[in-house]
Design a protein around this motif. Structure first.
Motif, PDB file in Angstrom:
ATOM      1  N   SER A 156       0.768  -1.217   0.129  1.00  0.00           N
ATOM      2  CA  SER A 156      -0.003   0.081   0.084  1.00  0.00           C
ATOM      3  C   SER A 156       0.742   1.698  -0.034  1.00  0.00           C
ATOM      4  CB  SER A 156      -0.913   0.441   0.853  1.00  0.00           C
ATOM      5  OG  SER A 156      -0.058  -0.114   2.382  1.00  0.00           O
ATOM      6  N   MET A 157       0.850   2.418  -0.650  1.00  0.00           N
ATOM      7  CA  MET A 157       0.761   3.444  -0.495  1.00  0.00           C
ATOM      8  C   MET A 157       0.587   4.357   0.515  1.00  0.00           C
ATOM      9  SD  MET A 157       3.316   5.830  -2.185  1.00  0.00           S
ATOM     10  CE  MET A 157       3.057   4.634  -3.648  1.00  0.00           C
ATOM     11  N   CYS A 158       1.904   4.792   1.152  1.00  0.00           N
ATOM     12  CA  CYS A 158       2.014   5.932   2.216  1.00  0.00           C
ATOM     13  C   CYS A 158       1.674   7.253   1.803  1.00  0.00           C
ATOM     14  CB  CYS A 158       3.063   5.976   3.266  1.00  0.00           C
ATOM     15  SG  CYS A 158       2.957   4.061   4.134  1.00  0.00           S
ATOM     16  N   TRP A 159       1.305   8.050   1.821  1.00  0.00           N
ATOM     17  CA  TRP A 159       0.649   9.577   1.301  1.00  0.00           C
ATOM     18  C   TRP A 159       2.109   9.642   1.514  1.00  0.00           C
ATOM     19  CZ3 TRP A 159      -4.751   9.611   2.507  1.00  0.00           C
ATOM     20  CH2 TRP A 159      -5.259   8.741   2.102  1.00  0.00           C
ATOM     21  N   TYR A 160       2.700  10.160   2.759  1.00  0.00           N
ATOM     22  CA  TYR A 160       4.088  11.337   3.002  1.00  0.00           C
ATOM     23  C   TYR A 160       5.741  10.616   2.092  1.00  0.00           C
ATOM     24  CZ  TYR A 160       5.596   6.896   5.835  1.00  0.00           C
ATOM     25  OH  TYR A 160       5.346   5.642   6.220  1.00  0.00           O
ATOM     26  N   CYS A 161       5.473   9.481   1.226  1.00  0.00           N
ATOM     27  CA  CYS A 161       6.360   8.645   0.967  1.00  0.00           C
ATOM     28  C   CYS A 161       7.183   9.562  -0.194  1.00  0.00           C
ATOM     29  CB  CYS A 161       6.626   7.167   0.255  1.00  0.00           C
ATOM     30  SG  CYS A 161       7.798   6.243  -0.460  1.00  0.00           S
ATOM     31  N   GLY A 162       8.842   9.425  -0.231  1.00  0.00           N
ATOM     32  CA  GLY A 162       9.343  10.428  -0.439  1.00  0.00           C
ATOM     33  C   GLY A 162      10.138   8.888  -1.396  1.00  0.00           C
ATOM     34  N   CYS A 163       9.817   7.635  -1.508  1.00  0.00           N
ATOM     35  CA  CYS A 163      10.753   6.873  -2.762  1.00  0.00           C
ATOM     36  C   CYS A 163      10.430   6.018  -3.636  1.00  0.00           C
ATOM     37  CB  CYS A 163      10.746   5.470  -1.872  1.00  0.00           C
ATOM     38  SG  CYS A 163      11.545   5.846   0.046  1.00  0.00           S
ATOM     39  N   HIS A 164      11.055   5.762  -4.209  1.00  0.00           N
ATOM     40  CA  HIS A 164      10.918   5.207  -5.916  1.00  0.00           C
ATOM     41  C   HIS A 164      10.010   3.556  -5.547  1.00  0.00           C
ATOM     42  CE1 HIS A 164      12.581   8.063  -7.875  1.00  0.00           C
ATOM     43  NE2 HIS A 164      13.610   8.052  -7.843  1.00  0.00           N
ATOM     44  N   THR A 165       8.612   3.191  -5.719  1.00  0.00           N
ATOM     45  CA  THR A 165       8.503   2.125  -5.018  1.00  0.00           C
ATOM     46  C   THR A 165       6.337   1.949  -6.227  1.00  0.00           C
ATOM     47  OG1 THR A 165       7.610   0.998  -3.537  1.00  0.00           O
ATOM     48  CG2 THR A 165       7.460   2.934  -3.079  1.00  0.00           C
ATOM     49  N   THR A 166       6.520   0.845  -6.354  1.00  0.00           N
ATOM     50  CA  THR A 166       5.243   0.890  -7.097  1.00  0.00           C
ATOM     51  C   THR A 166       4.117  -0.116  -5.793  1.00  0.00           C
ATOM     52  OG1 THR A 166       6.281   0.447  -9.049  1.00  0.00           O
ATOM     53  CG2 THR A 166       4.229  -0.787  -8.715  1.00  0.00           C
ATOM     54  N   ILE A 167       3.036   0.402  -6.439  1.00  0.00           N
ATOM     55  CA  ILE A 167       2.049  -0.951  -5.166  1.00  0.00           C
ATOM     56  C   ILE A 167       1.812  -2.460  -5.966  1.00  0.00           C
ATOM     57  CG2 ILE A 167      -0.152  -0.560  -4.556  1.00  0.00           C
ATOM     58  CD1 ILE A 167       2.050   0.944  -2.594  1.00  0.00           C
ATOM     59  N   THR A 168       1.600  -3.210  -5.297  1.00  0.00           N
ATOM     60  CA  THR A 168       1.368  -4.839  -6.135  1.00  0.00           C
ATOM     61  C   THR A 168       0.562  -5.755  -4.888  1.00  0.00           C
ATOM     62  OG1 THR A 168       1.436  -6.324  -6.925  1.00  0.00           O
ATOM     63  CG2 THR A 168       3.722  -5.544  -5.592  1.00  0.00           C
ATOM     64  N   PHE A 170      17.424   5.770  16.117  1.00  0.00           N
ATOM     65  CA  PHE A 170      16.701   6.275  15.593  1.00  0.00           C
ATOM     66  C   PHE A 170      17.562   7.146  14.150  1.00  0.00           C
ATOM     67  CE2 PHE A 170      14.823   5.528  19.842  1.00  0.00           C
ATOM     68  CZ  PHE A 170      13.661   5.532  19.616  1.00  0.00           C
ATOM     69  N   ALA A 171      16.389   7.110  13.546  1.00  0.00           N
ATOM     70  CA  ALA A 171      16.770   8.512  12.316  1.00  0.00           C
ATOM     71  C   ALA A 171      15.431   9.735  12.452  1.00  0.00           C
ATOM     72  CB  ALA A 171      16.952   7.936  11.021  1.00  0.00           C
ATOM     73  N   VAL A 172      15.850  10.191  12.681  1.00  0.00           N
ATOM     74  CA  VAL A 172      13.723  11.022  12.570  1.00  0.00           C
ATOM     75  C   VAL A 172      14.388  12.153  11.357  1.00  0.00           C
ATOM     76  CG1 VAL A 172      13.208  12.715  14.089  1.00  0.00           C
ATOM     77  CG2 VAL A 172      13.865  11.090  15.069  1.00  0.00           C
ATOM     78  N   PHE A 173      13.512  12.357  10.682  1.00  0.00           N
ATOM     79  CA  PHE A 173      12.869  13.317   9.124  1.00  0.00           C
ATOM     80  C   PHE A 173      12.328  13.942   9.587  1.00  0.00           C
ATOM     81  CE2 PHE A 173      15.222   8.366   7.660  1.00  0.00           C
ATOM     82  CZ  PHE A 173      16.173   9.218   7.555  1.00  0.00           C
ATOM     83  N   GLY A 174      12.929  15.014   8.290  1.00  0.00           N
ATOM     84  CA  GLY A 174      11.753  16.120   8.400  1.00  0.00           C
ATOM     85  C   GLY A 174      10.869  15.546   7.285  1.00  0.00           C
ATOM     86  N   TYR A 175       9.141  15.707   7.330  1.00  0.00           N
ATOM     87  CA  TYR A 175       8.467  15.010   5.738  1.00  0.00           C
ATOM     88  C   TYR A 175       8.932  15.995   4.888  1.00  0.00           C
ATOM     89  CZ  TYR A 175       4.338  15.298   2.497  1.00  0.00           C
ATOM     90  OH  TYR A 175       3.993  15.303   1.971  1.00  0.00           O
ATOM     91  N   ALA A 176       8.947  15.935   4.216  1.00  0.00           N
ATOM     92  CA  ALA A 176       9.826  16.675   2.485  1.00  0.00           C
ATOM     93  C   ALA A 176       8.551  16.464   1.576  1.00  0.00           C
ATOM     94  CB  ALA A 176      10.063  15.707   1.688  1.00  0.00           C
ATOM     95  N   HIS A 177       7.774  18.258   1.536  1.00  0.00           N
ATOM     96  CA  HIS A 177       6.477  18.067   0.660  1.00  0.00           C
ATOM     97  C   HIS A 177       6.852  18.625  -0.474  1.00  0.00           C
ATOM     98  CE1 HIS A 177       2.149  17.775   0.451  1.00  0.00           C
ATOM     99  NE2 HIS A 177       2.279  19.185   0.311  1.00  0.00           N
ATOM    100  N   SER A 226       4.674  18.211  -6.322  1.00  0.00           N
ATOM    101  CA  SER A 226       4.728  17.949  -8.296  1.00  0.00           C
ATOM    102  C   SER A 226       6.135  17.102  -9.034  1.00  0.00           C
ATOM    103  CB  SER A 226       5.789  19.480  -8.524  1.00  0.00           C
ATOM    104  OG  SER A 226       7.120  19.621  -7.392  1.00  0.00           O
ATOM    105  N   PHE A 227       6.815  16.004  -7.579  1.00  0.00           N
ATOM    106  CA  PHE A 227       7.277  15.294  -8.140  1.00  0.00           C
ATOM    107  C   PHE A 227       7.152  13.823  -7.803  1.00  0.00           C
ATOM    108  CE2 PHE A 227      10.693  19.073  -7.942  1.00  0.00           C
ATOM    109  CZ  PHE A 227      11.353  18.467  -9.181  1.00  0.00           C
ATOM    110  N   LYS A 228       5.917  14.048  -5.979  1.00  0.00           N
ATOM    111  CA  LYS A 228       5.598  12.861  -5.739  1.00  0.00           C
ATOM    112  C   LYS A 228       3.991  13.176  -5.920  1.00  0.00           C
ATOM    113  CE  LYS A 228       9.113  10.334  -5.078  1.00  0.00           C
ATOM    114  NZ  LYS A 228       9.739   9.085  -5.837  1.00  0.00           N
ATOM    115  N   LYS A 229       3.002  12.834  -7.031  1.00  0.00           N
ATOM    116  CA  LYS A 229       1.935  12.809  -6.645  1.00  0.00           C
ATOM    117  C   LYS A 229       0.810  12.666  -5.829  1.00  0.00           C
ATOM    118  CE  LYS A 229       2.146  13.950 -12.811  1.00  0.00           C
ATOM    119  NZ  LYS A 229       3.509  13.653 -12.077  1.00  0.00           N
ATOM    120  N   HIS A 230       1.130  10.856  -5.359  1.00  0.00           N
ATOM    121  CA  HIS A 230       0.330  11.345  -4.605  1.00  0.00           C
ATOM    122  C   HIS A 230       0.589  11.608  -3.382  1.00  0.00           C
ATOM    123  CE1 HIS A 230       4.619   8.673  -3.726  1.00  0.00           C
ATOM    124  NE2 HIS A 230       4.588   9.534  -2.627  1.00  0.00           N
ATOM    125  N   GLN A 231       1.356  12.957  -2.757  1.00  0.00           N
ATOM    126  CA  GLN A 231       1.303  13.450  -1.626  1.00  0.00           C
ATOM    127  C   GLN A 231       0.170  14.315  -1.641  1.00  0.00           C
ATOM    128  OE1 GLN A 231       5.388  15.281  -0.701  1.00  0.00           O
ATOM    129  NE2 GLN A 231       6.234  13.274  -0.555  1.00  0.00           N
TER     130      GLN A 231
END
Length: 450
Positions: free
Chosen positions: A59-71, A233-240, A243-248
């Motif tokens: 499933s797609m997490c809407w914050y995701c910035g990775c290259h992935t495909t849902i299957t 822990f890795a603590v990241f700021g969400y990158a919105h 325009s590049f990640k349409k699911h966002q």
């Protein structure tokens, strides 16, 4: 802390500096033929890391910035694994002798979407084609929601020693807003399964700056996660970047916190983790005091790469799979991003390289300065320049961005030594950007500095 300084630098879009130059500078001028030459010229005793990208999720997490495909089906994953094995064979034949592998990282997507027996077979293939060192570390990224008992056992049997689990936030309101429902109980169960299977080192990923996230919910999540006692822990700021990640675009922009709120969230998470006994590592990582990452920072040997802060000192990175990035002594390469293009290259018997970058002497100089700032919050510019045969004055005198940072009290500059002030360490990327020779002529978007 001055609000004007936060507004000036915290809202800037800057690279994360997990590489230099950042990937937007890569171009098709470096293709599969050049990468083949670089591989064939690689000394056989070069300490190397391997990265394998598995671009599939359930499933797609809407914050995701990775290259992935849902299957929902397994067949696309099985077909992709065949391509991955063929790419591994191609690379192995290009190098003169088996490379010495010190680190292996499986990223995604969700690498554990692969069937357990297929994962074991893939790690066996890597060991057969390359020369694993006795202390080689194998790490894998995991979605706790889909980790089965069988997969946990396979990871342990394959020699995986480190697992990175996505947590992000335990706040149910935030989880619903980003389409990722994951309870604390699910996460605890995944941690228990891994540890019982022999995967002893556990990392958690947390994110701040998500929709409807608050300081209070960040503290609650960090406290609950720390109670599970992961090593890092890795603590990241969400990158919105919709325009590049349409699911966002599914994320309600009005619910996103502003720069000041993001900073408060980041500081609250950091304070919570430090109070729980973790050592802050660089900008956005935390580790138990006895962890190798903490020891590396104390010894001044901390590094930063595509996985964030790391103890991996290998200069060579071989990337496998769609969108994977690699690095040799000569420069960077990146595979085709699209699965169809990647499959086409491999099916033709070609390396999948789509673009890359040939490093210059000046790039190497700037990369070391940026790396030390990101890892140590300070750098002796004249000393680094002397190692690379450059005049430090060329980087410091007339550097308008550095002058601004100094005048605004973000950094101190004395005899060429730059130190980011403790209260402004969360703006260290702004200090690094002062030495970026490409940033201010690029039109590409990056993540917020805070």
């Amino acid at each position: 802390m001055q609000l004007s300084v936060l507004q000036k630098y915290g809202e800037a879009r800057l690279p994360r500096y997990t590489s230099y130059p950042p990937s937007p500078e890569f171009s098709p001028a470096v293709g599969f033929e050049i990468y083949g030459e670089w591989l064939s010229q690689m000394p056989c005793d070069t300490p190397s890391s391997l990265y394998l990208h598995v671009p599939f999720c359930r499933s797609m997490c809407w914050y995701c910035g990775c290259h992935t495909t849902i299957t929902a089906k397994d067949q696309p994953v099985v077909e992709y694994l065949d391509l991955l094995r063929r790419e591994i064979d191609m690379v192995a034949t290009q190098v003169r002798q088996p490379l010495r592998v010190d680190h292996v990282h499986f990223g995604g997507g969700t690498p554990t979407i692969v069937a357990p027996m297929d994962f074991v077979a893939l790690t066996d293939l890597l060991r057969d084609r390359f020369g694993f060192s006795a202390a080689a570390e194998i790490a894998v990224e995991i979605d706790p929601r889909t980790l089965s008992i069988e997969m946990a056992g396979a990871l342990g049997g394959a020699g995986v020693g480190r697992a990175s689990l996505g947590v992000q936030s335990f706040d149910p309101i935030v989880q619903k807003a980003v389409n990722r429902i994951q309870s604390e109980e699910t996460t605890i169960e995944a941690v228990d399964r891994l540890r019982q299977s022999g995967v002893e080192s556990i990392n958690f990923d947390l994110i701040y700056g998500l929709p409807y996230q608050t300081v209070h919910s960040c503290i609650d999540t960090a406290s609950a996660a720390a109670a599970m006692r992961p090593d890092r822990f890795a603590v990241f700021g969400y990158a919105h970047v919709p325009s590049f990640k349409k699911h966002q675009r599914m994320i309600e922009e009005a619910a996103l916190p502003g720069s000041a709120a993001r900073m408060e969230q980041a500081l609250a998470i950091a304070e919570t983790l430090v109070d729980a006994g973790y050592v802050q590592i660089g900008l956005d990582h935390f580790a138990l005091p006895e962890d190798e990452l903490a020891r590396s920072q104390a010894a001044g040997k901390l590094r930063r790469n595509f996985q964030g802060y790391t103890t991996d000192n290998c200069e060579t990175l071989i990337g496998f799979g769609a969108s994977a990035i690699g690095r040799t002594q000569q420069g960077y390469v990146q595979n085709q991003v699209g699965l169809g293009f990647y499959a086409g290259s491999i099916s033709r018997g070609e390396l999948a390289t789509a673009r890359g970058y040939r490093l210059t002497a000046e790039d190497r100089l700037r990369a070391e300065i940026i790396q030390r700032l990101m890892c140590d919050f300070e750098v002796d510019v004249p000393a680094v320049c002397a190692r690379h045969g450059f005049d430090a004055a060329e980087l410091i005198i007339g550097n308008g961005k550095l002058l601004e940072l100094t005048e605004d009290g973000v950094v101190d500059l004395a005899e060429g030594v730059i130190r980011v002030r403790r209260d402004y360490r969360f703006l260290v990327r702004a200090a690094a950007a002062a030495f970026d020779g490409y940033l201010y002529r690029s039109g590409r978007s990056h993540s917020q500095a805070a």
